[in-house]
Every structure is written in structure tokens, then in C-alpha cells.
Design a protein around this motif. Sequence first.
Motif, PDB file in Angstrom:
ATOM      1  N   THR A   1      41.232   1.773  86.632  1.00  0.00           N
ATOM      2  CA  THR A   1      40.928   2.865  85.704  1.00  0.00           C
ATOM      3  C   THR A   1      42.199   3.476  85.145  1.00  0.00           C
ATOM      4  OG1 THR A   1      38.830   3.384  86.785  1.00  0.00           O
ATOM      5  CG2 THR A   1      39.861   5.133  85.492  1.00  0.00           C
ATOM      6  N   ALA A   2      43.161   3.748  86.005  1.00  0.00           N
ATOM      7  CA  ALA A   2      44.397   4.407  85.569  1.00  0.00           C
ATOM      8  C   ALA A   2      45.132   3.598  84.506  1.00  0.00           C
ATOM      9  CB  ALA A   2      45.306   4.639  86.770  1.00  0.00           C
ATOM     10  N   LEU A   3      45.113   2.267  84.637  1.00  0.00           N
ATOM     11  CA  LEU A   3      45.859   1.416  83.720  1.00  0.00           C
ATOM     12  C   LEU A   3      45.058   1.004  82.489  1.00  0.00           C
ATOM     13  CD1 LEU A   3      47.576  -0.867  86.385  1.00  0.00           C
ATOM     14  CD2 LEU A   3      48.671   0.942  85.045  1.00  0.00           C
ATOM     15  N   SER A   4      43.769   1.328  82.467  1.00  0.00           N
ATOM     16  CA  SER A   4      42.923   0.892  81.351  1.00  0.00           C
ATOM     17  C   SER A   4      42.375   2.027  80.509  1.00  0.00           C
ATOM     18  CB  SER A   4      41.740   0.058  81.881  1.00  0.00           C
ATOM     19  OG  SER A   4      42.186  -1.060  82.624  1.00  0.00           O
ATOM     20  N   VAL A   5      42.398   3.255  81.024  1.00  0.00           N
ATOM     21  CA  VAL A   5      41.750   4.363  80.328  1.00  0.00           C
ATOM     22  C   VAL A   5      42.478   4.740  79.037  1.00  0.00           C
ATOM     23  CG1 VAL A   5      42.975   6.295  81.433  1.00  0.00           C
ATOM     24  CG2 VAL A   5      40.553   6.539  80.784  1.00  0.00           C
ATOM     25  N   SER A   6      43.712   4.288  78.873  1.00  0.00           N
ATOM     26  CA  SER A   6      44.461   4.619  77.647  1.00  0.00           C
ATOM     27  C   SER A   6      44.082   3.720  76.470  1.00  0.00           C
ATOM     28  CB  SER A   6      45.970   4.515  77.901  1.00  0.00           C
ATOM     29  OG  SER A   6      46.319   3.227  78.383  1.00  0.00           O
ATOM     30  N   GLN A   7      43.216   2.711  76.709  1.00  0.00           N
ATOM     31  CA  GLN A   7      42.793   1.826  75.623  1.00  0.00           C
ATOM     32  C   GLN A   7      41.447   2.265  75.039  1.00  0.00           C
ATOM     33  OE1 GLN A   7      44.478  -0.227  78.441  1.00  0.00           O
ATOM     34  NE2 GLN A   7      46.018   0.572  77.024  1.00  0.00           N
ATOM     35  N   ALA A   8      41.250   1.939  73.755  1.00  0.00           N
ATOM     36  CA  ALA A   8      39.989   2.241  73.067  1.00  0.00           C
ATOM     37  C   ALA A   8      38.839   1.489  73.753  1.00  0.00           C
ATOM     38  CB  ALA A   8      40.094   1.823  71.604  1.00  0.00           C
ATOM     39  N   PRO A   9      37.637   2.081  73.806  1.00  0.00           N
ATOM     40  CA  PRO A   9      37.216   3.295  73.100  1.00  0.00           C
ATOM     41  C   PRO A   9      37.603   4.591  73.804  1.00  0.00           C
ATOM     42  CG  PRO A   9      35.373   2.384  74.309  1.00  0.00           C
ATOM     43  CD  PRO A   9      36.499   1.410  74.488  1.00  0.00           C
ATOM     44  N   GLN A  10      38.241   4.495  74.962  1.00  0.00           N
ATOM     45  CA  GLN A  10      38.780   5.687  75.585  1.00  0.00           C
ATOM     46  C   GLN A  10      40.165   5.955  74.979  1.00  0.00           C
ATOM     47  OE1 GLN A  10      37.479   3.078  77.727  1.00  0.00           O
ATOM     48  NE2 GLN A  10      35.525   4.169  77.608  1.00  0.00           N
ATOM     49  N   GLY A  11      40.983   6.698  75.654  1.00  0.00           N
ATOM     50  CA  GLY A  11      42.319   6.956  75.152  1.00  0.00           C
ATOM     51  C   GLY A  11      42.905   8.222  75.735  1.00  0.00           C
ATOM     52  N   LEU A  12      44.215   8.374  75.560  1.00  0.00           N
ATOM     53  CA  LEU A  12      44.900   9.595  75.948  1.00  0.00           C
ATOM     54  C   LEU A  12      45.169  10.410  74.686  1.00  0.00           C
ATOM     55  CD1 LEU A  12      47.423   8.159  78.566  1.00  0.00           C
ATOM     56  CD2 LEU A  12      45.192   9.206  78.976  1.00  0.00           C
TER      57      LEU A  12
ATOM     58  N   TRP B   1      47.471  -4.383  72.879  1.00  0.00           N
ATOM     59  CA  TRP B   1      48.011  -4.248  74.234  1.00  0.00           C
ATOM     60  C   TRP B   1      47.991  -5.599  74.961  1.00  0.00           C
ATOM     61  CZ3 TRP B   1      51.095  -3.120  77.666  1.00  0.00           C
ATOM     62  CH2 TRP B   1      50.812  -3.029  79.034  1.00  0.00           C
ATOM     63  N   LYS B   2      46.956  -6.394  74.739  1.00  0.00           N
ATOM     64  CA  LYS B   2      46.897  -7.721  75.356  1.00  0.00           C
ATOM     65  C   LYS B   2      48.057  -8.589  74.876  1.00  0.00           C
ATOM     66  CE  LYS B   2      43.832 -11.713  75.976  1.00  0.00           C
ATOM     67  NZ  LYS B   2      42.464 -12.268  75.687  1.00  0.00           N
ATOM     68  N   ALA B   3      48.321  -8.550  73.561  1.00  0.00           N
ATOM     69  CA  ALA B   3      49.433  -9.332  73.028  1.00  0.00           C
ATOM     70  C   ALA B   3      50.771  -8.837  73.585  1.00  0.00           C
ATOM     71  CB  ALA B   3      49.433  -9.248  71.497  1.00  0.00           C
TER      72      ALA B   3
ATOM     73  N   ILE C   1      58.367  -1.584  76.620  1.00  0.00           N
ATOM     74  CA  ILE C   1      57.019  -2.125  76.794  1.00  0.00           C
ATOM     75  C   ILE C   1      56.070  -1.070  76.243  1.00  0.00           C
ATOM     76  CG2 ILE C   1      55.296  -2.929  78.459  1.00  0.00           C
ATOM     77  CD1 ILE C   1      57.788  -3.370  80.384  1.00  0.00           C
ATOM     78  N   GLN C   2      55.350  -1.403  75.181  1.00  0.00           N
ATOM     79  CA  GLN C   2      54.504  -0.428  74.497  1.00  0.00           C
ATOM     80  C   GLN C   2      53.058  -0.565  74.986  1.00  0.00           C
ATOM     81  OE1 GLN C   2      55.934   1.641  72.207  1.00  0.00           O
ATOM     82  NE2 GLN C   2      57.212   0.525  70.775  1.00  0.00           N
ATOM     83  N   VAL C   3      52.529   0.515  75.542  1.00  0.00           N
ATOM     84  CA  VAL C   3      51.143   0.516  76.014  1.00  0.00           C
ATOM     85  C   VAL C   3      50.249   1.000  74.875  1.00  0.00           C
ATOM     86  CG1 VAL C   3      49.548   1.345  77.785  1.00  0.00           C
ATOM     87  CG2 VAL C   3      51.973   1.019  78.339  1.00  0.00           C
TER      88      VAL C   3
ATOM     89  N   GLY D   1      52.086 -15.282  81.949  1.00  0.00           N
ATOM     90  CA  GLY D   1      51.398 -15.806  83.125  1.00  0.00           C
ATOM     91  C   GLY D   1      50.633 -14.774  83.924  1.00  0.00           C
ATOM     92  N   SER D   2      50.655 -13.506  83.474  1.00  0.00           N
ATOM     93  CA  SER D   2      50.007 -12.443  84.246  1.00  0.00           C
ATOM     94  C   SER D   2      48.598 -12.116  83.767  1.00  0.00           C
ATOM     95  CB  SER D   2      50.849 -11.163  84.188  1.00  0.00           C
ATOM     96  OG  SER D   2      50.864 -10.622  82.878  1.00  0.00           O
ATOM     97  N   GLU D   3      48.102 -12.814  82.727  1.00  0.00           N
ATOM     98  CA  GLU D   3      46.841 -12.408  82.103  1.00  0.00           C
ATOM     99  C   GLU D   3      45.644 -12.428  83.059  1.00  0.00           C
ATOM    100  OE1 GLU D   3      44.797 -10.516  79.291  1.00  0.00           O
ATOM    101  OE2 GLU D   3      46.968 -10.846  79.437  1.00  0.00           O
ATOM    102  N   PRO D   4      45.542 -13.372  84.008  1.00  0.00           N
ATOM    103  CA  PRO D   4      44.407 -13.305  84.948  1.00  0.00           C
ATOM    104  C   PRO D   4      44.364 -11.991  85.726  1.00  0.00           C
ATOM    105  CG  PRO D   4      45.403 -15.477  85.021  1.00  0.00           C
ATOM    106  CD  PRO D   4      46.301 -14.636  84.177  1.00  0.00           C
ATOM    107  N   PHE D   5      45.526 -11.461  86.090  1.00  0.00           N
ATOM    108  CA  PHE D   5      45.586 -10.173  86.782  1.00  0.00           C
ATOM    109  C   PHE D   5      45.050  -9.059  85.887  1.00  0.00           C
ATOM    110  CE2 PHE D   5      48.184  -6.267  87.109  1.00  0.00           C
ATOM    111  CZ  PHE D   5      47.776  -5.817  88.352  1.00  0.00           C
ATOM    112  N   TRP D   6      45.480  -9.039  84.617  1.00  0.00           N
ATOM    113  CA  TRP D   6      45.029  -7.998  83.703  1.00  0.00           C
ATOM    114  C   TRP D   6      43.542  -8.129  83.400  1.00  0.00           C
ATOM    115  CZ3 TRP D   6      48.044  -4.019  83.136  1.00  0.00           C
ATOM    116  CH2 TRP D   6      49.427  -4.174  83.277  1.00  0.00           C
TER     117      TRP D   6
END
Length: 499
Positions: free
Chosen positions: A213-224, A108-110, A99-101, A118-123
Motif C-alpha cells: 500500500t505504501a509504495l502504490s498509493v501514490s499512483q492513479a486513481p489514488q495519489g498524494l 512509473w512502470k517504465a 528516480i521519479q515516482v 529485472g525487478s518487474e515481477p517484484f513490482w
Amino acid sequence: MPQKVVVVGAGIGGLTAAALLAHRGYEVLVLDQALVPGGCASTFKRQGFTFDVGATQVAGLEPGGIHHRIFSELEIDLPPATFCDPACAVYLPGESEPIQVWRDPDRWKAERQKQFPGSEPFWQLLNDLFRYSWQFQSRDPVLPPRNVWDLWQLTKAVRPNTLLTLPHTFSTVGDALRGYGLNDRRLRTFLDLQLKLYSQVSAEETALLYAATALSVSQAPQGLFHLQGSMQVLSDRLVEALERDRGKLLMRHSVEQIHTQAGRTTGVTIRNQKTNESWFESADHVVANVTVQNLVELLGKDAPQGYQRRVEKLPPASGAFVIYLGVDRAAIPADCPPHLQFLYDYEGAIGENNSLFVSVSHEGDGRAPAGKATIIASSFTDTGAWKNSGDYEAMKQQYAEEAIAKLGQYFKLDPSTIVYQESATPRTFQRFTGRADGIVGGIGQRIPTFGPFGFANRTPIQQLWLVGDSTHPGEGTAGVSYSALTVVRQIEALALPRA
């Protein structure tokens, strides 16, 4: 005369507070019992390899990010770095495709729609909560507030969209999954693995707002980010700024006690570990870059009883077993991501070598000689088992052999490719970082210990401040740097005379 501040601990949180205070005109003395600064974000060198001790990635270097803000104020350059993309590749038991983050939000959405149908409402809930929380956090609230000034900073940061997060303040990730009727084992396991890295606890226990925050901060415009050279670059630049602004750093000097009088800190007792000489150092403020457990120990009989009882009631924190490998580049598969996470058995615990978080150097990043690479693999472990081990060395050897065997399912590891090997346990981290029992990553972001319900930077002792991963917003170099900035602002707000 400028106000004098003694900082206990030269981890990233302590160095950040010290550098900012020195830049703002305070007289600053930083003390640490270790050989080099940086704490769990320091490094060590062996046979041409450079190993990051604990932290291997950093957030907050992007414009507006916490490190960008701090380094801009200090007028020093950010260290060279590259984005981690994917931030992590997660392998579940029996699966050969990870699973690639991804950093790109659409990619990442795709990925998650493919992996967890079926999990998209949670995300989408997490994305919304992250957006509102990130905007709120960027306005520098003080959490949890402990006086009128703190409360005013919190109030100024609130906007109408902040109020949309309030219904979720008392929710965990587990509550959200049940609310959406999501019972998929793969999704739950993926969340457990990722959140254990950031919150120290499972999805069932992790506060939902923290997880967003922990699960979203790795996406642009933020990132690790992956730092060029090593994680040590971060602390080295903070030390340069500290010393440029006439601050002082003493390594191999331990603080034996924090002294108080009439509910206010008066200074610390220091011991020079080389000469064993001890002395009292007075201070107008003491900033403790330690765990809450260490803070209570340093206060001794002066620790407020209610504070001490709260610390004693905390659930046990995690330790880590880490294996450091210097290898031939041939051991690394082609297109290997910088960070990987493996779970080997669904029925086993997350930790104790059943799960491994792995960081891999890349060619030219300064961590290995040409044609070589570093592999750092860590697993959460029970600190008590190591403290009470009847045969510590045998236990350490067993864990190392198990870790290498499991890593060998992905990497090409054998006597011909392994150039150097070393491992660390909770005992190792306790010895070199001074953290109680060698715990790592803070106290866990459960509802009672996160954000508005957590331990404050402002302690019950006047002019005694706490920074680091025991306080809001939690672990990681970005989190502890934010806590340091908060303390600096609180000290400034007291408006005491200074140069």
C-alpha cells in the motif's frame, strides 16, 4: 441525554473522531496542550512564510478516499489541492538523475524498469497485493479484532481475492526480494529510503502487505496531494465541523491522567495551562489520540500489566531533525518537484543528515510571499542522543549547518538567498506535540505491529479508545483518519442511549 466523549489530542485522528461523533449527536470535548490544533499536521508562520510542521502531503482526497468519505459525511468541502506528480524524486549517492515516482502507473512502470532492470515481477506482486488489500480496506474491516462485533466487521470485508494476500501476511519486503533473487543495491536502497518514510523501518523489516500500500498509493486513481495554503487547512475544516455540531475544543489544556474503575474509563483530569487550574471531567468514552507510550503514561497504575509490558518491549521509535528555510525563489532549480529524497553515502545510516526528505513550496500555493519559497528538510534521528546531549544548542547548530551544506548541493543556498531559518529536534516535537520523547510516525510497521498483529483501537479498558499512528493502518493523515472512523463505528455499535 447524549453520551459524552472526551478526546485527548487535537491531531488529525482526534479531530476526525471528534467531528464525526459530534455530527452523529454525541457531546464532545476535545483537549490539546498545544497552541493550535493539528498535531504533526499543523503549521507555524514566520516573516510571511507558512511552514508545515511535520506532514507535508496528504492521501485520500480522491473520490472514495478516506478524507473524501469523511468530509462528505460532515458536509464540508475538501480543501483545494493539487496532485504531487512525481510524488517524489529520489537521488541516490553520486547520481545526478533522480528516480521519479510518477502518478501515472504506466509512466512509473517504465521508470522502474529503466532504473531496476529485472525487478518487474517484484513490482507486479506489490501491485496485486495492493489491489486486493485496497479493496479489502474499502469495506471497513476492523483490525485487529477484539470482540465479536470487530470480528464480524472483519469477516464481512473478506472476499476470495483477500485470501490471496494471506500467504504474504508473515512476509517482509526483504523476504520478497530474496524470493525473486533481487540483490541490486540501488533497488534495496530506494526501497529503504521510501519505506522509512512510511513504515519507519527498512525494507528488511517492513511487513510486505503494508509496503504494497505504501509504495502504490501514490499512483492513479489514488495519489498524494499538495494542499493549497498549508496542511493546517485540514484541521481547520475539521474544527469548523466540530464546533458547528456543538462540539468543544480547548487548546492549552493538558490531560494529566485517564481514570478507570472496574476496568472501565470514567474520565480524565484536565489542567488549564494558562491558569494551572485542574479538574476531573467525567466521560462515557475517552478517545486518546496519543502514542501507545503516552497512553500507558496517562493510565499510570491503571495500565493493564500485559499492555504495559508490550509497549515497553517495543523497539525504539524514530525522532526527526527538521530544518525550515524561507528562501528567494532563485534558490529553487527550474522544474523542481514538490518532494525530493536524498541519500548522500551508501555506507551511512538512513537518517542523521545522511538522508533528507525535502518538501518545496510552489508559486502561489500560499506558503510564501511572491518571489519566495519554503524548503522543509527532515531527517530521522535517535531521540536518545538529543535527550542526553551534553550541549543541546551546539548539537542543534551542527545539524543545521550540515543539513544546509548538503541541501546546497541541489539548491542555491547562501546568505543572499536564505531569508529565514529555523530548526526542530525531538525535544521540539515533544514540547509542542506532547509525543513521548518527540517520536514521529508511529511505532514501525514490522510484522508484530502491523494490521492483524498491531495495537487495536479498542484498548483493554472498556470505553477507552486509541486512534492515531500507533494503530492500524499506520501513519499519515489518511491512516490516522481511518483509525478515527473505525473508533466512531465501534462506539456507535455499542448502541448506548443517546440523543
